[in-house]
Design an enzyme around this catalytic site. Structure first.
Site, PDB file in Angstrom:
ATOM      1  N   PRO A 105      34.263  94.462   0.585  1.00  0.00           N
ATOM      2  CA  PRO A 105      34.250  95.828   1.121  1.00  0.00           C
ATOM      3  C   PRO A 105      35.076  95.892   2.405  1.00  0.00           C
ATOM      4  CG  PRO A 105      32.062  94.807   1.292  1.00  0.00           C
ATOM      5  CD  PRO A 105      32.943  93.817   0.616  1.00  0.00           C
ATOM      6  N   GLN A 164      27.449  99.771  -0.378  1.00  0.00           N
ATOM      7  CA  GLN A 164      26.984  98.985   0.765  1.00  0.00           C
ATOM      8  C   GLN A 164      26.377  99.905   1.821  1.00  0.00           C
ATOM      9  OE1 GLN A 164      29.583  96.995   3.751  1.00  0.00           O
ATOM     10  NE2 GLN A 164      28.730  95.087   2.960  1.00  0.00           N
ATOM     11  N   GLY A 169      39.461  89.940   0.645  1.00  0.00           N
ATOM     12  CA  GLY A 169      39.614  91.118   1.475  1.00  0.00           C
ATOM     13  C   GLY A 169      41.075  91.421   1.753  1.00  0.00           C
ATOM     14  N   LYS A 180      25.391  90.846   2.768  1.00  0.00           N
ATOM     15  CA  LYS A 180      26.628  90.206   3.217  1.00  0.00           C
ATOM     16  C   LYS A 180      26.525  89.996   4.721  1.00  0.00           C
ATOM     17  CE  LYS A 180      31.683  90.739   3.021  1.00  0.00           C
ATOM     18  NZ  LYS A 180      32.084  91.182   4.364  1.00  0.00           N
ATOM     19  N   CYS A 194      28.946  93.562  10.176  1.00  0.00           N
ATOM     20  CA  CYS A 194      29.812  94.367  11.044  1.00  0.00           C
ATOM     21  C   CYS A 194      29.438  94.119  12.505  1.00  0.00           C
ATOM     22  CB  CYS A 194      29.672  95.849  10.694  1.00  0.00           C
ATOM     23  SG  CYS A 194      30.738  96.896  11.697  1.00  0.00           S
TER      24      CYS A 194
END
Ligand SMILES: Cc1cc2nc3c(=O)[nH]c(=O)nc-3n(C[C@H](O)[C@H](O)[C@H](O)COP(=O)(O)O)c2cc1C
Length: 333
Positions: free
Chosen positions: A16, A70, A224, A139, A100
């Site tokens: 993502p 997500q 990614g 994740k 994040c």
């Protein structure tokens, strides 16, 4: 790879990426062999307050399946709400973002900040898992910093609470995107849990993928940045994993043709203005692999009308089919 109840032929998953992994790009990657695709991180708080935009960002097309959504947040009640909202849309799985590390998100106590609060994290996992029948994965990064390496115990918690898989990006939150990803942590987590473990970070070539999978023993990997402007990365790497041969690079004409399709899909998806801006975010990456690409990139970056961009891409496409070169050509960055 087995991802909860989802059996995939390939171990390659599209990572993502906020601002990149929208519907058009997810579909292009699925077509090229990505086993799973997922939305970017979506705020449970925004869902709680009824954000229309966040609602739209949950949308996906049937062709993308298996597709995940997500979510992130620090409040178990809001996360349970988000899980129910997502479940109504019927994707194939829900992923919880614990990685994040942008200041605004960390300040809210979500994502990587949540890894510093084990009790709250447990409550969030329980809230999400008990609010959906969908498989739930997480994740995360290696940890907050080198003194707080949390991926091992969090992965064990995930397994205990019934999550279906974990992905580890081998950098700490403090590192952001600096340094290199540590794949020893992926190997370590794989030795601790029986649920599928996916690795993420710095996989730039098919050979990187093969080597990292062999070294870590992980079940799958997320791709990614290497997929930006290069959805073919999945096809090439799947081929390499199956045959040991690295196929020749995708010819420029095919790249240009797909760029045109990507542009059209983006404009259809978000309208001309946003569609063009979103498409342009991947233009530099696409152009890196096209002779004369730098000049093309500079021109496209100055254009706002999608027909103008399409016409220019068409000219380059025709020139590359005929074997002639546009402008001074020949440069491949
Ligand atoms: C622009 C950008 C946006 C990202 N957004 C997300 C995100 O929304 N959710 C997430 O879990 N990871 C996100 N990541 C992290 C990636 O999924 C991935 O773990 C990381 O980039 C390392 O893999 P790579 O070296 O293959 O890019 C993002 C990374 C980038 C570069």
């Amino acid at each position: 790879m087995q991802y909860g109840p989802i059996a995939t032929e390939s171990p390659l998953v599209l990572s993502p990426m906020a601002g990149y992994t929208d519907q058009p790009f997810r579909l292009l990657c699925r077509e090229q062999g990505a086993a799973l695709v997922c939305t970017e991180l979506l705020s449970s708080t925004a869902m709680w307050f009824g954000s229309e935009r966040t609602g739209e960002m949950m949308d996906f097309t049937e062709e993308e399946r298996p597709v995940g959504v997500q979510i992130f947040g620090a409040d178990p009640v809001q996360m349970a709400f988000a899980a129910r909202k997502v479940t109504e849309r019927g994707p194939d799985y829900i992923d919880i973002n614990l990685g994040c590390s942008v200041p605004k998100v960390v300040k809210s106590g979500a994502c990587s900040a949540l890894t510093k609060d084990p009790e709250r994290l447990r409550a969030v996992f329980q809230a999400v898992v008990s609010s959906t029948h969908l498989p739930v994965s997480a994740k995360m990064r290696k940890g907050w910093d080198e003194d707080d390496v949390s991926a091992p115990w969090i992965s064990e918690m995930c397994q205990e609470l019934g999550l279906c898989a974990v992905t580890i990006h081998g950098r700490t939150a403090r590192e952001g995107f600096t340094g290199t990803a540590d794949w020893d942590i992926v190997r370590h987590v794989k030795s601790l849990v029986t649920i599928p473990v996916l690795g993420s970070g710095d996989l730039r070539t098919p050979d990187d993928v093969k080597r990292r999978m062999e070294e870590s023993g992980c079940d799958g990997v997320m791709i990614g940045r290497a997929a930006m402007g290069d959805p073919w990365f999945f096809a090439r790497t799947n081929h390499f994993l199956q045959t040991g041969e690295d196929p020749p690079p995708t010819p420029p004409s095919a790249r240009l043709s797909l760029m045109r399709r990507h542009l059209r899909m983006s404009v259809e998806h978000r309208g001309e203005h946003v569609g063009v801006v979103t498409f342009r975010s991947q233009v530099a990456a696409y152009c890196r692999r096209i002779p004369g690409g730098r000049r093309l990139r500079d021109a496209v970056m100055r254009m706002d009308r999608w027909q103008d961009i399409d016409a220019m891409l068409y000219d380059y496409e025709q020139a590359s089919i005929e074997g002639s070169e546009i402008e001074e050509g020949g440069e491949v960055e």
